[in-house]
Motif scaffolding. Sequence first.
Motif, PDB file in Angstrom:
ATOM      1  N   LYS A  29       2.262  -2.299 -41.229  1.00  0.00           N
ATOM      2  CA  LYS A  29       1.202  -2.806 -40.353  1.00  0.00           C
ATOM      3  C   LYS A  29       1.439  -4.270 -39.962  1.00  0.00           C
ATOM      4  N   TYR A  30       1.845  -5.101 -40.921  1.00  0.00           N
ATOM      5  CA  TYR A  30       1.986  -6.536 -40.669  1.00  0.00           C
ATOM      6  C   TYR A  30       3.436  -7.015 -40.669  1.00  0.00           C
ATOM      7  N   GLY A  31       4.347  -6.127 -40.945  1.00  0.00           N
ATOM      8  CA  GLY A  31       5.739  -6.516 -41.135  1.00  0.00           C
ATOM      9  C   GLY A  31       6.366  -7.250 -39.974  1.00  0.00           C
ATOM     10  N   ALA A  32       6.047  -6.845 -38.751  1.00  0.00           N
ATOM     11  CA  ALA A  32       6.656  -7.495 -37.590  1.00  0.00           C
ATOM     12  C   ALA A  32       6.349  -8.983 -37.568  1.00  0.00           C
ATOM     13  N   GLU A  33       5.204  -9.351 -38.109  1.00  0.00           N
ATOM     14  CA  GLU A  33       4.813 -10.761 -38.112  1.00  0.00           C
ATOM     15  C   GLU A  33       5.400 -11.529 -39.290  1.00  0.00           C
ATOM     16  N   ILE A  34       5.462 -10.882 -40.473  1.00  0.00           N
ATOM     17  CA  ILE A  34       5.850 -11.633 -41.670  1.00  0.00           C
ATOM     18  C   ILE A  34       7.300 -11.450 -42.090  1.00  0.00           C
ATOM     19  N   VAL A  35       7.955 -10.411 -41.591  1.00  0.00           N
ATOM     20  CA  VAL A  35       9.339 -10.174 -41.977  1.00  0.00           C
ATOM     21  C   VAL A  35      10.160 -10.042 -40.702  1.00  0.00           C
ATOM     22  N   LYS A  36      10.817 -11.130 -40.352  1.00  0.00           N
ATOM     23  CA  LYS A  36      11.646 -11.076 -39.151  1.00  0.00           C
ATOM     24  C   LYS A  36      12.692 -12.176 -39.212  1.00  0.00           C
ATOM     25  N   GLU A  37      13.788 -11.935 -38.566  1.00  0.00           N
ATOM     26  CA  GLU A  37      14.831 -12.936 -38.459  1.00  0.00           C
ATOM     27  C   GLU A  37      14.362 -14.028 -37.506  1.00  0.00           C
ATOM     28  N   GLU A  97      12.048 -21.503 -34.816  1.00  0.00           N
ATOM     29  CA  GLU A  97      11.051 -20.431 -34.798  1.00  0.00           C
ATOM     30  C   GLU A  97      10.263 -20.388 -36.105  1.00  0.00           C
ATOM     31  N   PHE A  98      10.967 -20.629 -37.215  1.00  0.00           N
ATOM     32  CA  PHE A  98      10.289 -20.653 -38.507  1.00  0.00           C
ATOM     33  C   PHE A  98       9.267 -21.784 -38.562  1.00  0.00           C
ATOM     34  N   MET A  99       9.651 -22.962 -38.113  1.00  0.00           N
ATOM     35  CA  MET A  99       8.734 -24.099 -38.129  1.00  0.00           C
ATOM     36  C   MET A  99       7.533 -23.849 -37.214  1.00  0.00           C
ATOM     37  N   GLU A 100       7.766 -23.197 -36.080  1.00  0.00           N
ATOM     38  CA  GLU A 100       6.653 -22.851 -35.188  1.00  0.00           C
ATOM     39  C   GLU A 100       5.700 -21.874 -35.871  1.00  0.00           C
ATOM     40  N   LEU A 101       6.265 -20.920 -36.597  1.00  0.00           N
ATOM     41  CA  LEU A 101       5.439 -19.966 -37.324  1.00  0.00           C
ATOM     42  C   LEU A 101       4.665 -20.686 -38.427  1.00  0.00           C
ATOM     43  N   PHE A 102       5.332 -21.584 -39.124  1.00  0.00           N
ATOM     44  CA  PHE A 102       4.703 -22.361 -40.182  1.00  0.00           C
ATOM     45  C   PHE A 102       3.556 -23.188 -39.606  1.00  0.00           C
ATOM     46  N   GLU A 103       3.785 -23.814 -38.467  1.00  0.00           N
ATOM     47  CA  GLU A 103       2.744 -24.626 -37.825  1.00  0.00           C
ATOM     48  C   GLU A 103       1.553 -23.778 -37.386  1.00  0.00           C
TER      49      GLU A 103
END
Length: 100
Positions: A41-49, A54-60
């Motif tokens: 259900k949530y994997g596309a958001e939390i588990v991705k290359e 992109e990681f810092m944007e997600l963190f922000e």
Amino acid sequence: REGVYALTRAKDAGIPSEVLVKKSFPSQQAFDAALDEVLTKYGAEIVKECDEQEFMELFERYSEFDDLDDEFVEMEEEVTATLACYVDEHLELFGEIVEE
């Protein structure tokens, strides 16, 4: 587990969360299936290359983790030393040393 402050913070921030109480499942297989369903259900958001930007944007995007980041920075050396010690003492769990 129910009642932890992180769930309240997630709710207040509009971040979806779910609690799976392992004891409430009749078997490990049933728990694993429920966990798989949540990850699907949530994997596309939390588990991705992603690259560093992109990681810092997600963190922000999840500013709720700022306090945790601050706490980690304060204890980073201690945590790193503890992990290094654990790996050193349990090296066989992490790989096989082959002498040639």
